[in-house]
Design an enzyme around this catalytic site. Sequence first.
Site, mmCIF file in Angstrom:
data_model
loop_
_atom_site.group_PDB
_atom_site.id
_atom_site.type_symbol
_atom_site.label_atom_id
_atom_site.label_comp_id
_atom_site.label_asym_id
_atom_site.label_seq_id
_atom_site.Cartn_x
_atom_site.Cartn_y
_atom_site.Cartn_z
ATOM 1 N N GLU A 70 0.842 -1.202 0.000
ATOM 2 C CA GLU A 70 0.000 0.000 0.000
ATOM 3 C C GLU A 70 0.872 1.244 0.000
ATOM 4 O OE1 GLU A 70 -2.382 -0.393 3.484
ATOM 5 O OE2 GLU A 70 -3.492 -2.129 2.728
ATOM 6 N N GLY A 73 2.255 4.760 -0.895
ATOM 7 C CA GLY A 73 1.809 6.038 -1.433
ATOM 8 C C GLY A 73 2.975 6.982 -1.574
ATOM 9 N N ARG A 74 3.618 7.297 -0.438
ATOM 10 C CA ARG A 74 4.755 8.219 -0.418
ATOM 11 C C ARG A 74 5.838 7.803 -1.410
ATOM 12 N NH1 ARG A 74 6.356 10.856 4.359
ATOM 13 N NH2 ARG A 74 5.188 9.251 5.506
ATOM 14 N N TYR A 128 6.004 17.413 11.930
ATOM 15 C CA TYR A 128 6.971 16.361 12.194
ATOM 16 C C TYR A 128 8.407 16.873 12.338
ATOM 17 C CZ TYR A 128 3.245 13.314 10.355
ATOM 18 O OH TYR A 128 2.065 12.670 10.124
ATOM 19 N N CYS A 158 -0.834 32.605 12.049
ATOM 20 C CA CYS A 158 -0.627 33.090 13.417
ATOM 21 C C CYS A 158 -0.158 31.946 14.316
ATOM 22 C CB CYS A 158 -1.916 33.721 13.959
ATOM 23 S SG CYS A 158 -2.431 35.173 13.043
#
Length: 424
Positions: free
Chosen positions: A273, A275-276, A315, A342
Site C-alpha cells: 500500500e 503512497g509516499r 513532524y 498566526c
Amino acid sequence: MPQKTFPFTIETVRSMEARTPTPFHVYDAAGILRRAKALDEAFSWSPGFRNYFAVKATPNPAILKLLGGAGSGADCSSLAELVLAERAGLRGERVMFTSNDTPAEEFVKAAEMGAILNLDDLTHVEFVHRTLGRLPELMCARLNPGRAKEGNAIIGKPEEAKYGFTPEQMFEGYHAMKELGVKRFGIHAMVASNERKPEYFAETARIVFTLLAQLSRTLGIEFEFVDLGGGIGIPYRPEEDEVDLAAVSAGVKREMENVLVKNGIKPPRLCMECGRAITGPCGWLLSRVLHVKDTYKKYAGLDACMANLMRPAMYGAYHHITVFGKENAPADEVYDVTGSLCENNDKFAIDRPLPRLAPGDLLAIHDTGAHGHAMGFNYNGKLRSAEWLVMPDGVPRLIRRAETLDDLFATLVPPVRTGTEETQ
C-alpha cells in the site's frame, strides 16, 4: 553540498503561474509512473503482485486514474477516499478498505463497491456482520505485532498504536470470520511510515508469515494474499539514497521461503500500500517570497504557509528548497523560511542556508507529492492551493483549481457570498 533538481523548465512554470498564481503544487506524471513500475518490477517474482496506492497520500482522481491505468489499486481509509477511487474507475478487488474507528456507512459503501474489507479491530467482525447482514466472501484483518516488532518515529511503538488486532485476537477474529461464512482470506500488517531500511520490511514479513502459518494450521484456512502495507520511505535530503527496492524484495522473498515454502504452506500473493514512495519525490510546492525580515534572525516569508504543507511544522520534517535562477549561487545566508499563519511553528525550514533572497524570488519546495496538499487546512481562512499534473508529454494539466472565499464560506448557514467566485 548535494542539491536536488527541478525537472520542468521555467517556461512550463510560467505557463502554470499565468493561470494559477503561487502557491500551487505540481506533480510529474512520468516520474510517478516510473516509480510505480519500479515497485512492480521489484516484486515481479510474486504472481499477481499489486500495489494499492495509498489515496491519503495524494487524493486526486487524476493521480488515481494515472496509476490505475498502470495496474495499481487504491488503498482507501474513509468514505471520501472510496468515492475518489470509484470516480477514478477503481472498484471491486482493485480497492483495499483499511480504516479504523469506522462508521457503519463506510463499511456499507466499501461493500457496495466490492472492495476488500481489511478490519482493524476484533469487534469489527460482529459489527460488519450486523451492519451488512452478512460478511463478504473475502476478508482481511490487520495485525499489530505489539512488542514483537519495533515501530518508528512517525507511527510509534506498535503496542502504543491504535491500529490492528493483537496476535491472540487474530485467531479469534479469523475463526469468527470462518464461522460466519468467509471463504477467502488475506492478512495485513503495517507498522512503519517513511522507513528506509530494507531489513525492516523483511522483519515485518517474517512476523506476518509466521502468524499466517500458525493460523492456517490451527484454523484450517488458506490465505490468498499478504498485504505488507506501505511505509517505504523516500530521500527527503539530497545526500540520502533511494530505498533499495531490490533488497526489500529479496528480504521478503527470503522470509517467505524460510517460513512458508519450507514448511509446505502455499505462498500467497503479495501486495503493498505504498503512497509516499510513488508520488512523494514527484511533487513540488511552488511559492514566491513576499518579504525578507531581519530581526534576531533572518526570515523569508512566503505566499505559502503550513496550510499548504504541514509536514515541517507537524513532524519537524526536512524539505529541500531550490531558488529559481540562483541554483548555482552560494548558499551564504541563513533563513527561517516561514508562512503567514498566526502560529510560530509555521515554518518550512529553520536556520536553512540559502542564496540571498529577495521579494519575488520563486522557490520550489521538494518532495511534496505525498502528504502535502492532502494535509491542507483552512486556519486563518487560508485557501487551499491549485494542483497541476505535468503529463508525460510535458504538457501541464490543471487537476484542482485553487479554493476561493466563496468555497470557504459555502458551508455557513446562511451562506456568506463574497462575489469573488471565479473559474480557473
